[in-house]
Design a protein around this motif. Structure first.
Motif, PDB file in Angstrom:
ATOM      1  N   HIS A  56       0.834  -1.215   0.000  1.00  0.00           N
ATOM      2  CA  HIS A  56       0.000   0.000   0.000  1.00  0.00           C
ATOM      3  C   HIS A  56       0.862   1.257   0.000  1.00  0.00           C
ATOM      4  O   HIS A  56       0.533   2.257   0.630  1.00  0.00           O
ATOM      5  N   LEU A  57       1.960   1.196  -0.722  1.00  0.00           N
ATOM      6  CA  LEU A  57       2.925   2.283  -0.693  1.00  0.00           C
ATOM      7  C   LEU A  57       2.375   3.573  -1.289  1.00  0.00           C
ATOM      8  O   LEU A  57       2.903   4.651  -1.044  1.00  0.00           O
ATOM      9  N   TYR A  58       1.309   3.474  -2.081  1.00  0.00           N
ATOM     10  CA  TYR A  58       0.750   4.663  -2.727  1.00  0.00           C
ATOM     11  C   TYR A  58      -0.350   5.307  -1.886  1.00  0.00           C
ATOM     12  O   TYR A  58      -0.975   6.275  -2.309  1.00  0.00           O
ATOM     13  N   ASP A  59      -0.588   4.760  -0.704  1.00  0.00           N
ATOM     14  CA  ASP A  59      -1.606   5.310   0.191  1.00  0.00           C
ATOM     15  C   ASP A  59      -0.949   6.187   1.257  1.00  0.00           C
ATOM     16  O   ASP A  59       0.269   6.223   1.390  1.00  0.00           O
ATOM     17  N   SER A  60      -1.774   6.839   2.053  1.00  0.00           N
ATOM     18  CA  SER A  60      -1.249   7.749   3.074  1.00  0.00           C
ATOM     19  C   SER A  60      -0.625   7.006   4.257  1.00  0.00           C
ATOM     20  O   SER A  60       0.319   7.482   4.867  1.00  0.00           O
ATOM     21  N   LEU A  61      -1.195   5.850   4.636  1.00  0.00           N
ATOM     22  CA  LEU A  61      -0.632   4.993   5.678  1.00  0.00           C
ATOM     23  C   LEU A  61      -0.510   5.720   7.020  1.00  0.00           C
ATOM     24  O   LEU A  61       0.560   6.166   7.419  1.00  0.00           O
ATOM     25  N   SER A  62      -1.608   5.797   7.734  1.00  0.00           N
ATOM     26  CA  SER A  62      -1.626   6.465   9.033  1.00  0.00           C
ATOM     27  C   SER A  62      -1.049   5.564  10.116  1.00  0.00           C
ATOM     28  O   SER A  62      -1.006   4.333   9.995  1.00  0.00           O
ATOM     29  N   LEU A  63      -0.626   6.180  11.202  1.00  0.00           N
ATOM     30  CA  LEU A  63      -0.104   5.441  12.351  1.00  0.00           C
ATOM     31  C   LEU A  63      -1.171   4.497  12.900  1.00  0.00           C
ATOM     32  O   LEU A  63      -0.880   3.345  13.247  1.00  0.00           O
ATOM     33  N   GLU A  64      -2.410   4.967  12.969  1.00  0.00           N
ATOM     34  CA  GLU A  64      -3.494   4.140  13.486  1.00  0.00           C
ATOM     35  C   GLU A  64      -3.705   2.892  12.623  1.00  0.00           C
ATOM     36  O   GLU A  64      -3.882   1.777  13.134  1.00  0.00           O
ATOM     37  N   GLU A  65      -3.676   3.073  11.310  1.00  0.00           N
ATOM     38  CA  GLU A  65      -3.857   1.969  10.380  1.00  0.00           C
ATOM     39  C   GLU A  65      -2.767   0.916  10.563  1.00  0.00           C
ATOM     40  O   GLU A  65      -3.049  -0.295  10.639  1.00  0.00           O
ATOM     41  N   ILE A 122      -2.696  -3.104  12.122  1.00  0.00           N
ATOM     42  CA  ILE A 122      -2.145  -4.276  11.431  1.00  0.00           C
ATOM     43  C   ILE A 122      -1.230  -5.056  12.373  1.00  0.00           C
ATOM     44  O   ILE A 122      -1.236  -6.287  12.403  1.00  0.00           O
ATOM     45  N   ALA A 123      -0.445  -4.330  13.156  1.00  0.00           N
ATOM     46  CA  ALA A 123       0.501  -4.970  14.078  1.00  0.00           C
ATOM     47  C   ALA A 123      -0.166  -5.517  15.328  1.00  0.00           C
ATOM     48  O   ALA A 123       0.369  -6.420  15.979  1.00  0.00           O
ATOM     49  N   GLY A 124      -1.342  -4.985  15.661  1.00  0.00           N
ATOM     50  CA  GLY A 124      -2.007  -5.418  16.881  1.00  0.00           C
ATOM     51  C   GLY A 124      -1.432  -4.776  18.128  1.00  0.00           C
ATOM     52  O   GLY A 124      -1.532  -5.319  19.230  1.00  0.00           O
ATOM     53  N   PHE A 125      -0.810  -3.608  17.969  1.00  0.00           N
ATOM     54  CA  PHE A 125      -0.302  -2.841  19.088  1.00  0.00           C
ATOM     55  C   PHE A 125      -1.058  -1.514  19.174  1.00  0.00           C
ATOM     56  O   PHE A 125      -1.593  -1.032  18.173  1.00  0.00           O
ATOM     57  N   SER A 126      -1.071  -0.925  20.356  1.00  0.00           N
ATOM     58  CA  SER A 126      -1.660   0.409  20.474  1.00  0.00           C
ATOM     59  C   SER A 126      -0.768   1.402  19.743  1.00  0.00           C
ATOM     60  O   SER A 126       0.457   1.252  19.722  1.00  0.00           O
ATOM     61  N   LYS A 127      -1.388   2.409  19.139  1.00  0.00           N
ATOM     62  CA  LYS A 127      -0.602   3.380  18.380  1.00  0.00           C
ATOM     63  C   LYS A 127       0.341   4.174  19.288  1.00  0.00           C
ATOM     64  O   LYS A 127       1.347   4.717  18.827  1.00  0.00           O
ATOM     65  N   PHE A 128       0.017   4.235  20.582  1.00  0.00           N
ATOM     66  CA  PHE A 128       0.879   4.947  21.523  1.00  0.00           C
ATOM     67  C   PHE A 128       2.250   4.271  21.605  1.00  0.00           C
ATOM     68  O   PHE A 128       3.282   4.936  21.711  1.00  0.00           O
ATOM     69  N   HIS A 129       2.257   2.927  21.551  1.00  0.00           N
ATOM     70  CA  HIS A 129       3.503   2.178  21.713  1.00  0.00           C
ATOM     71  C   HIS A 129       4.096   1.716  20.391  1.00  0.00           C
ATOM     72  O   HIS A 129       5.285   1.416  20.317  1.00  0.00           O
ATOM     73  N   HIS A 176       4.973   2.915  17.386  1.00  0.00           N
ATOM     74  CA  HIS A 176       6.108   3.518  16.687  1.00  0.00           C
ATOM     75  C   HIS A 176       7.420   3.264  17.422  1.00  0.00           C
ATOM     76  O   HIS A 176       8.470   3.131  16.810  1.00  0.00           O
ATOM     77  N   ARG A 177       7.361   3.138  18.771  1.00  0.00           N
ATOM     78  CA  ARG A 177       8.576   2.822  19.528  1.00  0.00           C
ATOM     79  C   ARG A 177       8.983   1.361  19.309  1.00  0.00           C
ATOM     80  O   ARG A 177      10.173   1.038  19.197  1.00  0.00           O
ATOM     81  N   ILE A 178       7.993   0.473  19.249  1.00  0.00           N
ATOM     82  CA  ILE A 178       8.282  -0.941  18.991  1.00  0.00           C
ATOM     83  C   ILE A 178       8.905  -1.106  17.611  1.00  0.00           C
ATOM     84  O   ILE A 178       9.895  -1.826  17.429  1.00  0.00           O
ATOM     85  N   PHE A 179       8.301  -0.432  16.619  1.00  0.00           N
ATOM     86  CA  PHE A 179       8.801  -0.528  15.245  1.00  0.00           C
ATOM     87  C   PHE A 179      10.247  -0.052  15.168  1.00  0.00           C
ATOM     88  O   PHE A 179      11.108  -0.733  14.596  1.00  0.00           O
ATOM     89  N   LYS A 180      10.535   1.078  15.762  1.00  0.00           N
ATOM     90  CA  LYS A 180      11.905   1.605  15.723  1.00  0.00           C
ATOM     91  C   LYS A 180      12.865   0.674  16.439  1.00  0.00           C
ATOM     92  O   LYS A 180      14.002   0.460  15.995  1.00  0.00           O
ATOM     93  N   GLY A 181      12.412   0.078  17.549  1.00  0.00           N
ATOM     94  CA  GLY A 181      13.281  -0.813  18.299  1.00  0.00           C
ATOM     95  C   GLY A 181      13.672  -2.049  17.525  1.00  0.00           C
ATOM     96  O   GLY A 181      14.777  -2.568  17.690  1.00  0.00           O
ATOM     97  N   ILE A 182      12.776  -2.531  16.650  1.00  0.00           N
ATOM     98  CA  ILE A 182      13.047  -3.744  15.889  1.00  0.00           C
ATOM     99  C   ILE A 182      13.712  -3.448  14.557  1.00  0.00           C
ATOM    100  O   ILE A 182      14.684  -4.105  14.159  1.00  0.00           O
ATOM    101  N   VAL A 183      13.197  -2.450  13.836  1.00  0.00           N
ATOM    102  CA  VAL A 183      13.710  -2.139  12.497  1.00  0.00           C
ATOM    103  C   VAL A 183      14.908  -1.203  12.559  1.00  0.00           C
ATOM    104  O   VAL A 183      15.655  -1.064  11.600  1.00  0.00           O
ATOM    105  N   ASN A 184      15.085  -0.552  13.707  1.00  0.00           N
ATOM    106  CA  ASN A 184      16.186   0.398  13.900  1.00  0.00           C
ATOM    107  C   ASN A 184      16.029   1.620  12.996  1.00  0.00           C
ATOM    108  O   ASN A 184      17.020   2.194  12.525  1.00  0.00           O
TER     109      ASN A 184
END
Length: 307
Positions: A24-33, A37-44, A46-54
């Motif tokens: 879905h690279l051509y879409d806006s892709l919100s944090l909530e969306e 997909i990940a099944g995590f709260s949006k509050f946490h 982005h920190r989880i994503f950064k911790g894993i993907v660096n």
């Protein structure tokens, strides 16, 4: 849940998000969306994503969009820079231009004009699979060539293990990753002697992506009705259907880069086609250890569309 199981579950969820972003690279892709997909709260999330993907989530998404945009700037002269910006979900061309210049240190217009003028072969991507051992005494006097065919590929369902890092580090970890995938497939009775195929998907273009951020999926083709357990440490995805040029090669381990060059430099530029906006992949057809010359039978699939 054990630490290793927990880690695998986190990786599985992040890999699902990466697959979704790519599709879905051509879409806006919100944090909530994406957090849903990940099944995590949006509050946490982005920190989880950064911790894993660096890499921060927004930076990751924008980087992928910008890397894809370079191909359109080169190959789609019918699209204005504003068209390209809107195509990738940027709010306007000014936002796109700022992001592009921050990433590449030049404007989209400069890149479009100067890349075409100064790069003799914009299709050459020999950095794919570029790190392989040098076979001592192997002559480079004979260029690598392969048999080519164009075909329509139906969608392919695969299970995968994913690796992020340079192709050099991938080569070091390749056997361990493949063993993990094989053990899972064998346990699920998915291995059919002489029929099961393994492949590698290259999600990024190594000319535009930093080496430590290159993403590769080592895959095994599985039946459509197989459900991959989410706690297995293995992901699943669909290789999209479409038109592909397939190169059939019988090569030494250090000739993969030359095979990719043959596909892009020798064939593509004279074919009337251009790369479709999807990922290429390699399908491995033999065990080189059983070959008297230790050669590898490999098919390289490159998605294409009319130029």
């Amino acid at each position: 849940m054990e630490n290793s199981q927990s880690r695998e579950e986190y990786l599985h969820r992040i890999h699902k998000v990466q697959d979704y972003i790519e599709a879905h690279l051509y879409d806006s892709l919100s944090l909530e969306e994406l957090s849903n997909i990940a099944g995590f709260s949006k509050f946490h999330f982005h920190r989880i994503f950064k911790g894993i993907v660096n890499e921060p989530l927004s930076q990751y998404v924008n980087r992928l969009k910008l890397e894809k945009s370079t191909q359109m700037l080169i190959h789609r002269k019918d699209m204005t820079i504003t068209d390209v910006a809107y195509h990738f979900g940027f709010t306007d061309s000014a936002v796109f231009s700022r992001a592009f210049k921050n990433h590449y240190k030049v404007s989209p217009a400069y890149y479009r004009n100067n890349y075409s003028k100064n790069c003799k072969d914009p299709y050459k991507i020999s950095k794919y699979n570029e790190y392989v051992p040098i076979i001592e005494g192997k002559s480079k006097s004979v260029p690598v060539q392969g048999d080519l065919e164009i075909l329509m590929l139906s969608s392919v369902y695969v299970a995968y293990v994913r690796y992020m890092g340079s192709y050099k580090s991938l080569a070091v970890n390749f056997s361990k990753l493949l063993e993990k995938l094989y053990k899972y497939a064998d346990k699920q009775n998915l291995i059919e002697a002489g029929r099961t195929k393994f492949l590698a998907i290259y999600h990024d273009n190594p000319e535009f992506t930093e080496a430590d951020k290159l993403t590769t999926s080592l895959c095994i083709i599985i039946p459509d009705n197989v459900l991959v357990a989410e706690n297995s440490g293995i992901g699943s995805m669909i290789i999209p259907s479409g038109k592909y040029v397939v190169g059939h090669f019988n090569i030494f381990e250090n000739e993969f880069s030359d095979a990719w060059d043959f596909m892009y430099s020798e064939w593509l530029t004279n074919s009337g086609f251009k790369p479709h906006d999807s990922f290429p992949f390699e399908v491995y057809l033999n065990d080189p250890n059983t070959n008297s010359e230790h050669k590898i039978l490999v098919d390289i699939y490159l998605p294409i569309e009319p130029l």
